[in-house]
Design an enzyme around this catalytic site. Sequence first.
Site, PDB file in Angstrom:
ATOM      1  N   TYR A  24       5.586  -6.996  16.890  1.00  0.00           N
ATOM      2  CA  TYR A  24       5.739  -6.063  15.768  1.00  0.00           C
ATOM      3  C   TYR A  24       6.550  -4.831  16.199  1.00  0.00           C
ATOM      4  O   TYR A  24       7.589  -4.509  15.605  1.00  0.00           O
ATOM      5  CB  TYR A  24       4.350  -5.675  15.256  1.00  0.00           C
ATOM      6  CG  TYR A  24       4.350  -4.697  14.115  1.00  0.00           C
ATOM      7  CD1 TYR A  24       5.233  -4.837  13.046  1.00  0.00           C
ATOM      8  CD2 TYR A  24       3.446  -3.632  14.087  1.00  0.00           C
ATOM      9  CE1 TYR A  24       5.220  -3.939  11.995  1.00  0.00           C
ATOM     10  CE2 TYR A  24       3.425  -2.735  13.035  1.00  0.00           C
ATOM     11  CZ  TYR A  24       4.308  -2.889  12.002  1.00  0.00           C
ATOM     12  OH  TYR A  24       4.290  -1.994  10.964  1.00  0.00           O
ATOM     13  N   PHE A  32       0.830  -1.218   0.000  1.00  0.00           N
ATOM     14  CA  PHE A  32       0.000   0.000   0.000  1.00  0.00           C
ATOM     15  C   PHE A  32       0.865   1.268   0.000  1.00  0.00           C
ATOM     16  O   PHE A  32       0.801   2.082  -0.935  1.00  0.00           O
ATOM     17  CB  PHE A  32      -0.945  -0.078   1.211  1.00  0.00           C
ATOM     18  CG  PHE A  32      -1.503   1.224   1.663  1.00  0.00           C
ATOM     19  CD1 PHE A  32      -2.234   2.019   0.789  1.00  0.00           C
ATOM     20  CD2 PHE A  32      -1.311   1.657   2.968  1.00  0.00           C
ATOM     21  CE1 PHE A  32      -2.759   3.234   1.208  1.00  0.00           C
ATOM     22  CE2 PHE A  32      -1.836   2.855   3.403  1.00  0.00           C
ATOM     23  CZ  PHE A  32      -2.550   3.649   2.521  1.00  0.00           C
ATOM     24  N   ILE A  33       1.727   1.420   0.976  1.00  0.00           N
ATOM     25  CA  ILE A  33       2.543   2.648   1.038  1.00  0.00           C
ATOM     26  C   ILE A  33       3.623   2.608  -0.042  1.00  0.00           C
ATOM     27  O   ILE A  33       3.872   3.588  -0.742  1.00  0.00           O
ATOM     28  CB  ILE A  33       3.174   2.839   2.439  1.00  0.00           C
ATOM     29  CG1 ILE A  33       2.084   2.876   3.520  1.00  0.00           C
ATOM     30  CG2 ILE A  33       4.012   4.123   2.487  1.00  0.00           C
ATOM     31  CD1 ILE A  33       2.614   2.979   4.956  1.00  0.00           C
ATOM     32  N   GLY A  81       1.365  -7.339  -0.592  1.00  0.00           N
ATOM     33  CA  GLY A  81       1.270  -6.403  -1.723  1.00  0.00           C
ATOM     34  C   GLY A  81       0.702  -7.129  -2.937  1.00  0.00           C
ATOM     35  O   GLY A  81       0.439  -8.326  -2.892  1.00  0.00           O
ATOM     36  N   LEU A  92      10.744  -0.741   2.961  1.00  0.00           N
ATOM     37  CA  LEU A  92       9.376  -0.766   3.482  1.00  0.00           C
ATOM     38  C   LEU A  92       8.854  -2.186   3.661  1.00  0.00           C
ATOM     39  O   LEU A  92       7.772  -2.376   4.222  1.00  0.00           O
ATOM     40  CB  LEU A  92       8.420   0.007   2.548  1.00  0.00           C
ATOM     41  CG  LEU A  92       8.364   1.529   2.744  1.00  0.00           C
ATOM     42  CD1 LEU A  92       9.642   2.201   2.298  1.00  0.00           C
ATOM     43  CD2 LEU A  92       7.181   2.124   2.004  1.00  0.00           C
ATOM     44  N   ASP A 109       9.495  -7.283  -4.022  1.00  0.00           N
ATOM     45  CA  ASP A 109       8.294  -7.579  -3.232  1.00  0.00           C
ATOM     46  C   ASP A 109       7.933  -9.047  -3.451  1.00  0.00           C
ATOM     47  O   ASP A 109       8.027  -9.556  -4.566  1.00  0.00           O
ATOM     48  CB  ASP A 109       7.141  -6.681  -3.691  1.00  0.00           C
ATOM     49  CG  ASP A 109       6.066  -6.551  -2.628  1.00  0.00           C
ATOM     50  OD1 ASP A 109       5.835  -5.416  -2.163  1.00  0.00           O
ATOM     51  OD2 ASP A 109       5.448  -7.576  -2.257  1.00  0.00           O
ATOM     52  N   ALA A 146      11.514   2.161   7.172  1.00  0.00           N
ATOM     53  CA  ALA A 146      10.123   2.359   7.611  1.00  0.00           C
ATOM     54  C   ALA A 146       9.939   1.717   8.971  1.00  0.00           C
ATOM     55  O   ALA A 146      10.130   0.515   9.140  1.00  0.00           O
ATOM     56  CB  ALA A 146       9.160   1.730   6.607  1.00  0.00           C
ATOM     57  N   THR A 171      10.790 -11.728   9.171  1.00  0.00           N
ATOM     58  CA  THR A 171      10.755 -10.773   8.063  1.00  0.00           C
ATOM     59  C   THR A 171      11.261  -9.409   8.488  1.00  0.00           C
ATOM     60  O   THR A 171      11.832  -8.676   7.689  1.00  0.00           O
ATOM     61  CB  THR A 171       9.299 -10.600   7.542  1.00  0.00           C
ATOM     62  OG1 THR A 171       8.697 -11.874   7.460  1.00  0.00           O
ATOM     63  CG2 THR A 171       9.267  -9.928   6.199  1.00  0.00           C
TER      64      THR A 171
END
Length: 327
Positions: free
Chosen positions: A150, A12-13, A37, A77, A32, A118, A96
């Site tokens: 997270y 998204f970003i 995504g 990101l 990616d 990010a 990840t």
Amino acid sequence: MARCLVTGGAGFIGSHLTERLLDLGHEVTVLDDLSTGSRENLAAVANHPAFRLRVGSITDPLLLTEVMAGSEVIYHLAAAVGVKLVADDPVRTIETNIYPTELLLRQAVQGRQRVFLASTSEVYGKNPKERWTEEDDLHFGATTRARWAYGCSKAIDEFLALAYHRKFQLPVVIGRFFNVVGPRQVGHYGMVIPRFVDQALAGRPLEVYDDGGQTRCFGHVQEVVECVFRLTESSAAHGEVFNIGSDELVTIRGLAEQIIAKVHPGLAIRYIPYREAYGEGFEDVRQRVPDLTRLRTTLGMQPSRSLSDILDDVIAWKRSQPAGDQT
Ligand code: UDP
């Protein structure tokens, strides 16, 4: 013009950042794995001559090394994101979000590449302060509560990035995103605005967790990626941490009411306990507001689109999606 790598660029970003960089005349390679995504997010730039998509995981060290080799600026990101996804799969979150970042930073030192990392407002955890500044303490819950995996994983990334900056002068900027929203954000990973808009468009009651008194600030993705780009370009920002987002506060109940008024007046709100929404032992963050002084001082700007305007944009995008695609 720079050769840029955007990890997580199909997200998204990341997809909005990719579009902006291409607009500015840069070359962009996206790495990616298309897990959260999608190719559709990049549909508008798929045939752009300065754009390349590499499908693969940042957890693959050979691939990461290869795509980094041709880049001057790296926007990192790619991450496991979304409170729901993270609570459901904490192992994936840690694998990840930590190991690949370490490798990426180490290689960036060798290649003298500029890096944007990010991060997230989740790093503040449950800090009870009304407004969080970048120097505030991190207040995580117990390690038995999966949610904190997270924020903790991203805090470790921040420590690594700052350490590489101090020890090797790596030009790295850390951005802590606060509830970023806009077109292309989907609801399956728990994000509240796409979920509420989908529910309202379907004529279903909006599902507000707990009593809806928890607060958030929602920033428009296009303004957020503009800050990301400008911070990475600014040498004054290197080695620093920045809150990035809006500081317009709303309760989740108030958010639901605004969406109902815009989409389907009269629709009901259904209040759901956290236990039912996220499982036993979930802890929410009651209040989350960024102090944006550092961002404003460094860039002379901050995200300023109103929540009402942002909601109109998301609703218009959702309405433009083919039926059945609304998630
Ligand atoms: N939330 C809600 N209904 C939903 C999804 C989320 O009431 O369908 C609440 C959630 O409990 C949190 C807020 O909305 O208090 C924002 O949730 P989100 O997952 O979008 O972001 P967070 O700020 O938790 O990272």
